[in-house]
Enzyme design. Structure first.
Site, PDB file in Angstrom:
ATOM      1  N   ALA A  81       0.772  -1.239   0.000  1.00  9.83           N
ATOM      2  CA  ALA A  81       0.000   0.000   0.000  1.00  9.83           C
ATOM      3  C   ALA A  81       0.807   1.295   0.000  1.00  9.83           C
ATOM      4  O   ALA A  81       0.310   2.332  -0.437  1.00  9.83           O
ATOM      5  CB  ALA A  81      -0.956   0.015   1.190  1.00  9.83           C
ATOM      6  N   PRO A  83       3.126   4.414  -0.896  1.00 13.71           N
ATOM      7  CA  PRO A  83       2.996   5.423   0.160  1.00 13.71           C
ATOM      8  C   PRO A  83       1.564   5.722   0.607  1.00 13.71           C
ATOM      9  O   PRO A  83       1.371   6.405   1.603  1.00 13.71           O
ATOM     10  CB  PRO A  83       3.632   6.668  -0.463  1.00 13.71           C
ATOM     11  CG  PRO A  83       3.419   6.493  -1.929  1.00 13.71           C
ATOM     12  CD  PRO A  83       3.526   5.018  -2.191  1.00 13.71           C
ATOM     13  N   ASP A 135       5.033  -9.136   5.237  1.00 14.65           N
ATOM     14  CA  ASP A 135       5.441  -9.577   3.907  1.00 14.65           C
ATOM     15  C   ASP A 135       4.232 -10.185   3.211  1.00 14.65           C
ATOM     16  O   ASP A 135       3.782 -11.275   3.569  1.00 14.65           O
ATOM     17  CB  ASP A 135       6.568 -10.597   4.026  1.00 14.65           C
ATOM     18  CG  ASP A 135       7.086 -11.065   2.667  1.00 14.65           C
ATOM     19  OD1 ASP A 135       6.550 -10.609   1.631  1.00 14.65           O
ATOM     20  OD2 ASP A 135       8.027 -11.870   2.649  1.00 14.65           O
ATOM     21  N   ASP A 153      -0.791  -3.576  -5.951  1.00 15.83           N
ATOM     22  CA  ASP A 153       0.031  -2.665  -6.744  1.00 15.83           C
ATOM     23  C   ASP A 153       1.473  -3.096  -6.505  1.00 15.83           C
ATOM     24  O   ASP A 153       2.117  -2.659  -5.557  1.00 15.83           O
ATOM     25  CB  ASP A 153      -0.213  -1.220  -6.297  1.00 15.83           C
ATOM     26  CG  ASP A 153       0.538  -0.222  -7.146  1.00 15.83           C
ATOM     27  OD1 ASP A 153       0.830  -0.535  -8.318  1.00 15.83           O
ATOM     28  OD2 ASP A 153       0.843   0.872  -6.645  1.00 15.83           O
ATOM     29  N   CYS A 206       3.562  -0.070 -12.428  1.00 19.06           N
ATOM     30  CA  CYS A 206       3.889   1.106 -13.243  1.00 19.06           C
ATOM     31  C   CYS A 206       5.024   0.751 -14.194  1.00 19.06           C
ATOM     32  O   CYS A 206       5.833   1.602 -14.568  1.00 19.06           O
ATOM     33  CB  CYS A 206       4.233   2.313 -12.374  1.00 19.06           C
ATOM     34  SG  CYS A 206       5.598   2.063 -11.221  1.00 19.06           S
TER      35      CYS A 206
END
Length: 287
Positions: A81, A83, A135, A153, A206
Protein backbone atom coordinates in the site's frame (compact mmCIF):
# COMPACT_ATOMS: atom_id res chain seq x y z
CA UNK A 1 22.52 -24.60 -25.39
CA UNK A 2 22.01 -20.85 -25.71
CA UNK A 3 21.85 -19.36 -29.16
CA UNK A 4 23.57 -16.11 -30.10
CA UNK A 5 20.39 -14.01 -29.92
CA UNK A 6 19.69 -15.25 -26.37
CA UNK A 7 23.24 -14.52 -25.28
CA UNK A 8 23.10 -11.05 -26.78
CA UNK A 9 19.81 -10.31 -25.05
CA UNK A 10 21.16 -11.42 -21.67
CA UNK A 11 24.12 -9.05 -22.00
CA UNK A 12 21.90 -5.98 -22.35
CA UNK A 13 22.74 -3.63 -19.48
CA UNK A 14 23.29 -0.01 -18.55
CA UNK A 15 21.89 3.00 -20.37
CA UNK A 16 22.70 1.56 -23.79
CA UNK A 17 21.08 -1.78 -23.01
CA UNK A 18 18.03 -0.06 -21.54
CA UNK A 19 17.63 2.03 -24.67
CA UNK A 20 17.99 -0.96 -26.97
CA UNK A 21 15.61 -3.16 -25.00
CA UNK A 22 12.72 -0.69 -24.76
CA UNK A 23 13.27 0.61 -28.27
CA UNK A 24 12.79 -2.95 -29.48
CA UNK A 25 9.63 -3.28 -27.40
CA UNK A 26 7.96 -0.03 -28.41
CA UNK A 27 9.50 0.71 -31.78
CA UNK A 28 8.88 4.18 -33.15
CA UNK A 29 6.74 5.00 -30.11
CA UNK A 30 9.69 4.78 -27.73
CA UNK A 31 11.01 8.27 -28.47
CA UNK A 32 7.63 9.83 -27.68
CA UNK A 33 7.40 7.81 -24.47
CA UNK A 34 10.82 8.98 -23.32
CA UNK A 35 9.92 12.60 -23.96
CA UNK A 36 6.66 12.17 -22.05
CA UNK A 37 8.52 10.83 -19.01
CA UNK A 38 10.17 14.20 -18.48
CA UNK A 39 6.92 16.15 -18.60
CA UNK A 40 4.33 16.76 -15.87
CA UNK A 41 3.05 13.37 -14.73
CA UNK A 42 -0.54 14.57 -14.46
CA UNK A 43 -0.69 14.63 -10.65
CA UNK A 44 -4.08 15.50 -9.15
CA UNK A 45 -5.09 16.65 -5.69
CA UNK A 46 -7.11 14.02 -3.79
CA UNK A 47 -8.85 15.56 -0.78
CA UNK A 48 -11.33 13.41 1.10
CA UNK A 49 -14.01 15.63 2.72
CA UNK A 50 -13.24 16.15 6.40
CA UNK A 51 -9.56 15.16 6.10
CA UNK A 52 -6.75 17.34 7.44
CA UNK A 53 -4.61 17.19 4.29
CA UNK A 54 -4.83 16.53 0.58
CA UNK A 55 -2.71 14.01 -1.29
CA UNK A 56 -1.25 14.29 -4.78
CA UNK A 57 -1.08 11.27 -7.07
CA UNK A 58 -0.93 10.42 -10.73
CA UNK A 59 -4.33 10.42 -12.45
CA UNK A 60 -3.46 6.99 -13.89
CA UNK A 61 -3.08 5.64 -10.34
CA UNK A 62 -6.47 7.10 -9.46
CA UNK A 63 -8.02 5.33 -12.45
CA UNK A 64 -6.43 1.98 -11.55
CA UNK A 65 -7.68 2.11 -7.95
CA UNK A 66 -11.06 3.29 -9.17
CA UNK A 67 -11.31 0.24 -11.43
CA UNK A 68 -11.53 -2.21 -8.52
CA UNK A 69 -15.29 -2.65 -7.93
CA UNK A 70 -16.09 -2.11 -4.25
CA UNK A 71 -19.90 -2.18 -4.08
CA UNK A 72 -20.90 -4.74 -1.45
CA UNK A 73 -17.30 -5.45 -0.39
CA UNK A 74 -16.80 -6.01 3.34
CA UNK A 75 -13.12 -6.91 3.75
CA UNK A 76 -10.70 -5.11 1.45
CA UNK A 77 -6.92 -5.51 1.28
CA UNK A 78 -4.34 -3.16 -0.21
CA UNK A 79 -1.43 -5.60 -0.11
CA UNK A 80 1.49 -3.30 -1.05
CA UNK A 81 0.00 0.00 0.00
CA UNK A 82 2.78 2.55 0.63
CA UNK A 83 3.00 5.42 0.16
CA UNK A 84 -0.81 5.38 0.40
CA UNK A 85 -2.44 7.08 -2.57
CA UNK A 86 -4.40 4.06 -3.77
CA UNK A 87 -5.44 3.29 -0.18
CA UNK A 88 -7.06 6.73 -0.06
CA UNK A 89 -8.99 6.06 -3.26
CA UNK A 90 -10.21 2.72 -1.92
CA UNK A 91 -11.06 4.12 1.52
CA UNK A 92 -13.06 7.02 0.14
CA UNK A 93 -15.14 4.64 -2.03
CA UNK A 94 -15.80 1.70 0.29
CA UNK A 95 -19.20 1.09 1.85
CA UNK A 96 -19.91 2.52 5.31
CA UNK A 97 -19.60 -0.87 7.02
CA UNK A 98 -16.57 -2.07 5.05
CA UNK A 99 -13.09 -2.50 6.53
CA UNK A 100 -9.76 -1.99 4.79
CA UNK A 101 -6.42 -3.59 5.61
CA UNK A 102 -3.57 -1.48 4.29
CA UNK A 103 -0.26 -3.34 4.33
CA UNK A 104 3.38 -2.50 3.68
CA UNK A 105 6.37 -4.75 4.38
CA UNK A 106 8.93 -1.96 4.93
CA UNK A 107 8.74 -0.47 8.47
CA UNK A 108 9.87 2.93 7.20
CA UNK A 109 7.31 2.99 4.38
CA UNK A 110 4.65 1.62 6.72
CA UNK A 111 5.21 4.63 8.99
CA UNK A 112 4.65 6.96 6.04
CA UNK A 113 1.53 5.00 5.10
CA UNK A 114 0.15 5.35 8.63
CA UNK A 115 0.70 9.10 8.49
CA UNK A 116 -1.16 9.36 5.18
CA UNK A 117 -4.10 7.36 6.57
CA UNK A 118 -4.32 9.53 9.68
CA UNK A 119 -3.94 12.91 7.98
CA UNK A 120 -5.61 12.38 4.62
CA UNK A 121 -8.78 10.65 5.82
CA UNK A 122 -11.42 11.76 8.33
CA UNK A 123 -11.65 9.79 11.58
CA UNK A 124 -14.88 8.03 10.63
CA UNK A 125 -13.04 6.38 7.74
CA UNK A 126 -9.52 5.95 9.18
CA UNK A 127 -10.92 4.09 12.21
CA UNK A 128 -12.02 1.32 9.83
CA UNK A 129 -8.52 0.93 8.40
CA UNK A 130 -5.87 -1.38 9.82
CA UNK A 131 -2.31 -0.51 8.79
CA UNK A 132 0.07 -3.45 9.02
CA UNK A 133 3.72 -4.25 8.35
CA UNK A 134 3.92 -7.71 6.83
CA UNK A 135 5.44 -9.58 3.91
CA UNK A 136 2.53 -9.94 1.52
CA UNK A 137 4.19 -12.87 -0.23
CA UNK A 138 3.92 -15.05 2.92
CA UNK A 139 0.60 -13.75 4.29
CA UNK A 140 -1.22 -16.68 2.65
CA UNK A 141 0.63 -19.06 4.98
CA UNK A 142 -1.29 -17.55 7.92
CA UNK A 143 -4.69 -16.99 6.29
CA UNK A 144 -6.58 -17.97 3.15
CA UNK A 145 -9.74 -16.73 1.42
CA UNK A 146 -10.35 -13.92 3.91
CA UNK A 147 -10.71 -10.82 1.66
CA UNK A 148 -13.41 -10.14 -0.90
CA UNK A 149 -11.45 -7.39 -2.66
CA UNK A 150 -7.68 -7.11 -3.08
CA UNK A 151 -5.56 -4.43 -4.70
CA UNK A 152 -2.02 -5.58 -5.49
CA UNK A 153 0.03 -2.67 -6.74
CA UNK A 154 3.20 -4.71 -7.08
CA UNK A 155 6.79 -3.46 -6.80
CA UNK A 156 8.08 -3.13 -10.35
CA UNK A 157 10.85 -1.92 -12.66
CA UNK A 158 9.37 1.60 -12.70
CA UNK A 159 11.15 2.62 -15.89
CA UNK A 160 9.96 6.21 -15.58
CA UNK A 161 12.09 6.58 -12.44
CA UNK A 162 15.00 4.60 -13.87
CA UNK A 163 15.35 6.79 -16.92
CA UNK A 164 15.30 9.94 -14.77
CA UNK A 165 18.16 8.81 -12.48
CA UNK A 166 21.60 8.20 -14.06
CA UNK A 167 22.61 5.97 -11.13
CA UNK A 168 19.74 3.54 -11.71
CA UNK A 169 19.95 3.82 -15.49
CA UNK A 170 23.65 2.93 -15.58
CA UNK A 171 23.12 -0.13 -13.38
CA UNK A 172 20.01 -1.39 -15.22
CA UNK A 173 20.05 -4.96 -16.54
CA UNK A 174 17.64 -7.64 -17.68
CA UNK A 175 18.46 -9.60 -14.54
CA UNK A 176 16.73 -6.86 -12.57
CA UNK A 177 13.50 -7.57 -14.44
CA UNK A 178 13.89 -11.27 -13.67
CA UNK A 179 14.34 -10.54 -9.97
CA UNK A 180 11.33 -8.24 -9.87
CA UNK A 181 9.06 -10.72 -11.65
CA UNK A 182 9.95 -13.40 -9.09
CA UNK A 183 8.86 -11.03 -6.33
CA UNK A 184 5.70 -10.10 -8.20
CA UNK A 185 4.77 -13.73 -8.74
CA UNK A 186 5.19 -14.52 -5.03
CA UNK A 187 2.90 -11.60 -4.15
CA UNK A 188 0.33 -12.44 -6.81
CA UNK A 189 0.23 -16.11 -5.79
CA UNK A 190 -0.31 -15.08 -2.17
CA UNK A 191 -3.03 -12.57 -3.12
CA UNK A 192 -4.86 -15.26 -5.12
CA UNK A 193 -4.99 -17.49 -2.04
CA UNK A 194 -6.09 -14.62 0.22
CA UNK A 195 -9.01 -13.83 -2.09
CA UNK A 196 -12.43 -15.28 -1.29
CA UNK A 197 -14.37 -17.24 -3.90
CA UNK A 198 -16.38 -14.63 -5.80
CA UNK A 199 -13.91 -11.94 -4.77
CA UNK A 200 -12.13 -9.55 -7.12
CA UNK A 201 -8.41 -8.84 -7.43
CA UNK A 202 -6.85 -5.90 -9.24
CA UNK A 203 -3.18 -6.38 -10.14
CA UNK A 204 -1.25 -3.29 -11.21
CA UNK A 205 2.27 -2.04 -11.88
CA UNK A 206 3.89 1.11 -13.24
CA UNK A 207 6.15 -1.02 -15.47
CA UNK A 208 6.47 -0.97 -19.24
CA UNK A 209 7.86 -4.45 -19.84
CA UNK A 210 5.35 -7.22 -20.63
CA UNK A 211 7.02 -9.71 -18.28
CA UNK A 212 5.68 -7.70 -15.33
CA UNK A 213 2.26 -7.08 -16.84
CA UNK A 214 0.36 -9.31 -19.26
CA UNK A 215 2.86 -12.14 -18.96
CA UNK A 216 2.33 -12.23 -15.19
CA UNK A 217 -1.42 -12.72 -15.70
CA UNK A 218 -0.77 -15.28 -18.41
CA UNK A 219 1.43 -17.21 -15.97
CA UNK A 220 -1.39 -17.12 -13.42
CA UNK A 221 -3.88 -18.51 -15.93
CA UNK A 222 -1.49 -21.29 -16.95
CA UNK A 223 -0.99 -22.32 -13.32
CA UNK A 224 -4.53 -22.08 -11.96
CA UNK A 225 -6.78 -22.47 -15.02
CA UNK A 226 -5.41 -25.78 -16.30
CA UNK A 227 -8.58 -27.82 -15.69
CA UNK A 228 -11.14 -25.26 -14.52
CA UNK A 229 -11.46 -21.50 -14.77
CA UNK A 230 -10.36 -20.54 -11.28
CA UNK A 231 -9.97 -16.93 -12.46
CA UNK A 232 -11.82 -14.94 -15.08
CA UNK A 233 -11.11 -11.47 -16.42
CA UNK A 234 -13.42 -8.54 -15.73
CA UNK A 235 -13.83 -5.46 -17.88
CA UNK A 236 -12.72 -2.10 -16.50
CA UNK A 237 -15.60 0.29 -15.87
CA UNK A 238 -14.34 3.12 -13.61
CA UNK A 239 -17.03 5.57 -12.52
CA UNK A 240 -15.65 9.05 -11.92
CA UNK A 241 -18.77 10.04 -9.95
CA UNK A 242 -17.58 7.74 -7.15
CA UNK A 243 -14.72 10.14 -6.38
CA UNK A 244 -16.09 13.49 -7.54
CA UNK A 245 -16.31 14.73 -3.93
CA UNK A 246 -12.57 14.06 -3.51
CA UNK A 247 -10.98 15.39 -6.66
CA UNK A 248 -11.58 17.29 -9.86
CA UNK A 249 -10.29 14.88 -12.46
CA UNK A 250 -10.59 13.97 -16.09
CA UNK A 251 -9.74 10.28 -16.16
CA UNK A 252 -7.06 9.31 -18.66
CA UNK A 253 -7.84 6.88 -21.44
CA UNK A 254 -6.54 3.34 -21.36
CA UNK A 255 -5.37 0.92 -24.03
CA UNK A 256 -6.56 -2.69 -24.05
CA UNK A 257 -3.93 -5.41 -23.77
CA UNK A 258 -4.40 -9.18 -23.93
CA UNK A 259 -5.17 -9.52 -20.22
CA UNK A 260 -5.67 -5.99 -18.98
CA UNK A 261 -5.19 -2.31 -19.66
CA UNK A 262 -2.33 0.15 -19.97
CA UNK A 263 -2.14 3.91 -19.58
CA UNK A 264 0.89 5.41 -21.30
CA UNK A 265 2.04 9.02 -20.84
CA UNK A 266 2.75 9.82 -24.48
CA UNK A 267 -0.95 9.62 -25.32
CA UNK A 268 -2.51 10.60 -21.99
CA UNK A 269 -1.00 13.96 -21.15
CA UNK A 270 1.79 12.57 -19.00
CA UNK A 271 -0.35 10.14 -16.99
CA UNK A 272 1.20 6.78 -16.18
CA UNK A 273 2.61 4.45 -17.09
CA UNK A 274 0.17 2.14 -15.33
CA UNK A 275 -0.86 -1.41 -16.18
CA UNK A 276 -3.77 -3.16 -14.49
CA UNK A 277 -5.77 -6.35 -14.82
CA UNK A 278 -9.02 -7.24 -13.00
CA UNK A 279 -9.62 -10.86 -11.99
CA UNK A 280 -12.54 -12.61 -10.30
CA UNK A 281 -12.05 -15.87 -8.40
CA UNK A 282 -14.63 -18.49 -9.32
CA UNK A 283 -13.56 -21.51 -7.24
CA UNK A 284 -11.08 -22.32 -4.49
CA UNK A 285 -7.44 -23.00 -5.27
CA UNK A 286 -6.61 -26.59 -4.53
CA UNK A 287 -2.85 -26.60 -5.11
Amino acid sequence: MKNKSTEKKEKLSGAEGFEQYYSNLYGSRWQNLKEAFFKDNSAVSYHVPGAEKEYFLDSASVLAALSLPLKGAENILDLCAAPGGKTLVLASRMDDEAKLSSNERSPERKHRLSTVVQTCLPAEISERITVSCSDGATWCKRQTECFDRILLDAPCSSERHVIADPKYLNTWSLSRIKTVTMEQWALLSSACRLLEVGGILLYSTCALCPQENDEMIEKLFKKFNKKENVFTLLEASPRVEEIESCCNIVLPGFEKTKYGYQILPDKEGGAGPIYFSILQKQISITS
